[in-house]
Scaffold this motif. Structure first.
Motif, PDB file in Angstrom:
ATOM      1  N   SER A 116       0.993  -1.095  -0.016  1.00 49.22           N
ATOM      2  CA  SER A 116       0.262   0.182  -0.055  1.00 49.22           C
ATOM      3  C   SER A 116       0.897   1.320  -0.082  1.00 49.22           C
ATOM      4  CB  SER A 116      -0.952   0.033   1.121  1.00 49.22           C
ATOM      5  OG  SER A 116      -0.385   0.173   2.576  1.00 49.22           O
ATOM      6  N   VAL A 117       2.013   1.113   0.644  1.00 52.94           N
ATOM      7  CA  VAL A 117       2.640   2.213   0.699  1.00 52.94           C
ATOM      8  C   VAL A 117       3.498   2.542  -0.733  1.00 52.94           C
ATOM      9  CG1 VAL A 117       5.295   3.364   1.815  1.00 52.94           C
ATOM     10  CG2 VAL A 117       3.462   1.912   3.172  1.00 52.94           C
ATOM     11  N   ILE A 118       3.974   1.451  -1.371  1.00 56.56           N
ATOM     12  CA  ILE A 118       4.594   1.700  -2.772  1.00 56.56           C
ATOM     13  C   ILE A 118       3.161   1.962  -3.639  1.00 56.56           C
ATOM     14  CG2 ILE A 118       5.198  -0.041  -4.853  1.00 56.56           C
ATOM     15  CD1 ILE A 118       6.323  -1.935  -2.803  1.00 56.56           C
ATOM     16  N   TYR A 119       2.185   1.450  -3.515  1.00 57.44           N
ATOM     17  CA  TYR A 119       0.983   1.860  -4.203  1.00 57.44           C
ATOM     18  C   TYR A 119       0.785   3.589  -4.288  1.00 57.44           C
ATOM     19  CZ  TYR A 119      -3.725   2.384  -6.142  1.00 57.44           C
ATOM     20  OH  TYR A 119      -5.048   2.786  -6.834  1.00 57.44           O
ATOM     21  N   LYS A 120       0.883   3.828  -2.853  1.00 54.81           N
ATOM     22  CA  LYS A 120       0.671   5.451  -2.723  1.00 54.81           C
ATOM     23  C   LYS A 120       1.729   6.241  -3.300  1.00 54.81           C
ATOM     24  CE  LYS A 120      -2.505   8.137  -1.949  1.00 54.81           C
ATOM     25  NZ  LYS A 120      -2.235   8.835  -3.140  1.00 54.81           N
ATOM     26  N   GLY A 121       2.821   5.891  -3.080  1.00 54.02           N
ATOM     27  CA  GLY A 121       4.013   6.622  -3.711  1.00 54.02           C
ATOM     28  C   GLY A 121       4.072   6.842  -5.229  1.00 54.02           C
ATOM     29  N   PHE A 122       3.720   5.465  -5.952  1.00 54.17           N
ATOM     30  CA  PHE A 122       3.546   5.599  -7.271  1.00 54.17           C
ATOM     31  C   PHE A 122       2.293   6.283  -7.699  1.00 54.17           C
ATOM     32  CE2 PHE A 122       2.097   3.171 -11.276  1.00 54.17           C
ATOM     33  CZ  PHE A 122       3.243   3.094 -11.933  1.00 54.17           C
ATOM     34  N   ASP A 123       1.434   6.338  -7.019  1.00 50.00           N
ATOM     35  CA  ASP A 123       0.000   7.105  -7.212  1.00 50.00           C
ATOM     36  C   ASP A 123       0.544   8.736  -7.226  1.00 50.00           C
ATOM     37  OD1 ASP A 123      -2.518   7.854  -8.063  1.00 50.00           O
ATOM     38  OD2 ASP A 123      -3.122   7.812  -5.755  1.00 50.00           O
ATOM     39  N   ASN A 124       1.234   9.191  -6.284  1.00 49.41           N
ATOM     40  CA  ASN A 124       1.534  10.723  -6.167  1.00 49.41           C
ATOM     41  C   ASN A 124       2.441  10.853  -7.459  1.00 49.41           C
ATOM     42  OD1 ASN A 124       0.168  10.771  -3.823  1.00 49.41           O
ATOM     43  ND2 ASN A 124       1.625  10.490  -2.333  1.00 49.41           N
ATOM     44  N   LEU A 125       3.360  10.000  -7.710  1.00 51.24           N
ATOM     45  CA  LEU A 125       4.339  10.181  -8.721  1.00 51.24           C
ATOM     46  C   LEU A 125       3.414  10.376 -10.161  1.00 51.24           C
ATOM     47  CD1 LEU A 125       7.475   8.074  -7.615  1.00 51.24           C
ATOM     48  CD2 LEU A 125       7.137  10.625  -7.624  1.00 51.24           C
ATOM     49  N   GLY A 126       2.124  10.210 -10.102  1.00 51.66           N
ATOM     50  CA  GLY A 126       1.465   9.938 -11.601  1.00 51.66           C
ATOM     51  C   GLY A 126       1.614   8.673 -12.236  1.00 51.66           C
ATOM     52  N   GLY A 127       2.149   7.845 -11.809  1.00 52.78           N
ATOM     53  CA  GLY A 127       2.598   6.388 -12.367  1.00 52.78           C
ATOM     54  C   GLY A 127       1.492   5.867 -13.209  1.00 52.78           C
ATOM     55  N   PHE A 128       0.293   5.896 -12.612  1.00 49.45           N
ATOM     56  CA  PHE A 128      -0.796   5.387 -13.427  1.00 49.45           C
ATOM     57  C   PHE A 128      -1.220   5.988 -14.636  1.00 49.45           C
ATOM     58  CE2 PHE A 128      -1.466   3.955  -8.870  1.00 49.45           C
ATOM     59  CZ  PHE A 128      -1.681   2.445  -9.372  1.00 49.45           C
ATOM     60  N   ARG A 129      -1.194   7.296 -14.520  1.00 44.31           N
ATOM     61  CA  ARG A 129      -1.498   8.000 -15.842  1.00 44.31           C
ATOM     62  C   ARG A 129      -0.270   7.722 -17.063  1.00 44.31           C
ATOM     63  NH1 ARG A 129      -6.150  10.934 -15.833  1.00 44.31           N
ATOM     64  NH2 ARG A 129      -6.953  11.402 -13.881  1.00 44.31           N
ATOM     65  N   ARG A 130       0.844   7.970 -16.499  1.00 46.15           N
ATOM     66  CA  ARG A 130       1.847   7.685 -17.221  1.00 46.15           C
ATOM     67  C   ARG A 130       2.261   6.433 -18.024  1.00 46.15           C
ATOM     68  NH1 ARG A 130       6.743  11.008 -13.648  1.00 46.15           N
ATOM     69  NH2 ARG A 130       5.619  13.051 -13.641  1.00 46.15           N
ATOM     70  N   CYS A 131       2.142   5.323 -16.954  1.00 49.67           N
ATOM     71  CA  CYS A 131       2.209   3.984 -17.445  1.00 49.67           C
ATOM     72  C   CYS A 131       1.104   3.442 -18.244  1.00 49.67           C
ATOM     73  CB  CYS A 131       2.943   3.256 -16.289  1.00 49.67           C
ATOM     74  SG  CYS A 131       4.601   3.713 -15.787  1.00 49.67           S
ATOM     75  N   PHE A 132      -0.183   3.636 -17.485  1.00 47.95           N
ATOM     76  CA  PHE A 132      -1.186   2.913 -17.959  1.00 47.95           C
ATOM     77  C   PHE A 132      -2.380   3.980 -18.722  1.00 47.95           C
ATOM     78  CE2 PHE A 132       0.523   0.840 -14.234  1.00 47.95           C
ATOM     79  CZ  PHE A 132       1.074  -0.393 -14.870  1.00 47.95           C
ATOM     80  N   ASN A 133      -2.129   5.310 -18.746  1.00 48.85           N
ATOM     81  CA  ASN A 133      -3.054   6.156 -18.867  1.00 48.85           C
ATOM     82  C   ASN A 133      -4.400   6.007 -18.431  1.00 48.85           C
ATOM     83  OD1 ASN A 133      -3.694   8.380 -20.682  1.00 48.85           O
ATOM     84  ND2 ASN A 133      -4.792   6.903 -22.338  1.00 48.85           N
ATOM     85  N   TRP A 134      -4.375   5.679 -17.029  1.00 49.79           N
ATOM     86  CA  TRP A 134      -5.606   5.440 -16.230  1.00 49.79           C
ATOM     87  C   TRP A 134      -5.441   5.791 -14.903  1.00 49.79           C
ATOM     88  CZ3 TRP A 134      -6.130   1.117 -12.673  1.00 49.79           C
ATOM     89  CH2 TRP A 134      -7.419   0.964 -12.255  1.00 49.79           C
ATOM     90  N   GLN A 135      -6.250   6.492 -14.275  1.00 49.72           N
ATOM     91  CA  GLN A 135      -6.117   6.932 -12.954  1.00 49.72           C
ATOM     92  C   GLN A 135      -7.207   6.067 -11.957  1.00 49.72           C
ATOM     93  OE1 GLN A 135      -3.698   8.575 -11.158  1.00 49.72           O
ATOM     94  NE2 GLN A 135      -4.922   7.745  -9.475  1.00 49.72           N
ATOM     95  N   PRO A 136      -6.936   5.120 -11.119  1.00 44.25           N
ATOM     96  CA  PRO A 136      -7.743   4.211 -10.234  1.00 44.25           C
ATOM     97  C   PRO A 136      -8.331   5.330  -9.038  1.00 44.25           C
ATOM     98  CG  PRO A 136      -5.794   3.641  -9.683  1.00 44.25           C
ATOM     99  CD  PRO A 136      -5.508   4.327 -11.039  1.00 44.25           C
ATOM    100  N   SER A 137      -9.564   5.144  -8.754  1.00 41.08           N
ATOM    101  CA  SER A 137     -10.124   5.917  -7.609  1.00 41.08           C
ATOM    102  C   SER A 137      -9.197   6.006  -6.531  1.00 41.08           C
ATOM    103  CB  SER A 137     -11.537   5.382  -7.210  1.00 41.08           C
ATOM    104  OG  SER A 137     -11.977   6.202  -6.408  1.00 41.08           O
ATOM    105  N   THR A 138      -8.819   7.182  -6.132  1.00 41.28           N
ATOM    106  CA  THR A 138      -7.977   7.371  -4.938  1.00 41.28           C
ATOM    107  C   THR A 138      -8.807   7.109  -3.719  1.00 41.28           C
ATOM    108  OG1 THR A 138      -6.542   8.950  -6.063  1.00 41.28           O
ATOM    109  CG2 THR A 138      -6.378   8.980  -3.819  1.00 41.28           C
ATOM    110  N   ARG A 139      -9.872   7.271  -3.459  1.00 43.36           N
ATOM    111  CA  ARG A 139     -10.847   7.182  -2.485  1.00 43.36           C
ATOM    112  C   ARG A 139     -10.808   5.754  -2.129  1.00 43.36           C
ATOM    113  NH1 ARG A 139     -15.801  11.837  -3.264  1.00 43.36           N
ATOM    114  NH2 ARG A 139     -14.389  13.438  -3.544  1.00 43.36           N
TER     115      ARG A 139
END
Length: 231
Positions: A116-139
């Motif tokens: 979960s810590v890895i996930y949140k750091g990756f999310d904060n870096l915009g990793g999902f949009r950059r790598c998958f062109n998709w943003q999962p629901s943060t909530r």
């Protein structure tokens, strides 16, 4: 000056990782707490309140996740919303897990918490949009990971087979203590982050900080998976 700040940050981070590794192997229960839980009988509201608060304040995995969650949140209502989602998640599975005696491997749950810590750091870096062109629901992510964090808390208590007498009251006290510890830790984290945001170094080192957050998550996850396969 920026170089000095970076060096200090690196030293603090390395020290934090050392503490994280100790906590990971120790499974979050010190000798005094272990002795109390093994000898516990009946309702012990204040001691369980204290143990819950202490566990959250010293729970580096939980705190690292919270740092990631609030790192880019600027509005108070957003912080309140996400912390509430996390609280609902971990409170639900903490109480449900112990009362229903749901047995989950502690190492695997703690590995997911590290993830979960890895996930949140990756999310904060915009990793999902950059790598998958998709943003999962943060909530939803915060709520779901909150459920796993709650199971992580539950496994700490299940190890001691707490007596049925006073169990519900003691669990409620423990959960209240967790929330008090979370509030205290969150207040300190917010003070530090808000003070840092006033300096230009915040934007310059935000990427480095979240990358370091991911690194800490990798270490936590690695330690727990190692414990799972070894034990």
């Amino acid at each position: 000056m920026p170089g000095s700040i970076l060096k200090i940050t690196a030293y603090l981070f390395i020290a934090a990782l050392a503490l994280v590794s100790i906590e990971a192997f120790a499974h979050g229960v010190d000798d005094k707490t272990r002795a109390f839980l093994l000898q516990n009988e009946g309702v012990q509201f204040v001691p369980f309140l204290y143990i819950g608060a202490k566990h959250m304040i010293t729970g580096y995995d939980h705190l690292l996740f919270l740092v990631g969650v609030i790192f880019f949140l600027y509005r108070s209502k957003d912080i309140l919303l996400y912390v509430t989602m996390f609280t609902i998640g971990h409170s639900t599975t903490l109480l449900f897990g112990v009362l229903s005696d749901i047995q989950v491997n502690a190492y695997l749950i703690d590995a997911i918490i590290g993830f979960s810590v890895i996930y949140k750091g990756f999310d904060n870096l915009g990793g999902f949009r950059r790598c998958f062109n998709w943003q999962p629901s943060t909530r939803w992510a915060v709520l779901i990971f909150g459920l796993f964090h709650g199971f992580g808390l539950a496994t700490k208590l299940q190890d001691f087979q707490l007596p049925e007498e006073g169990l519900i009251t003691n669990l409620i006290a423990f959960n209240i203590g967790v929330e008090l510890g979370q509030f205290a830790a969150l207040a300190i984290i917010l003070i530090v982050i808000n003070a840092w945001r006033k300096h230009t170094s915040f934007q310059r080192f935000s990427t480095t900080t979240n990358a370091a957050l991911m690194s800490a998550g990798v270490m936590l996850m690695g330690f727990q998976l190692t414990g799972f396969f070894v034990n």
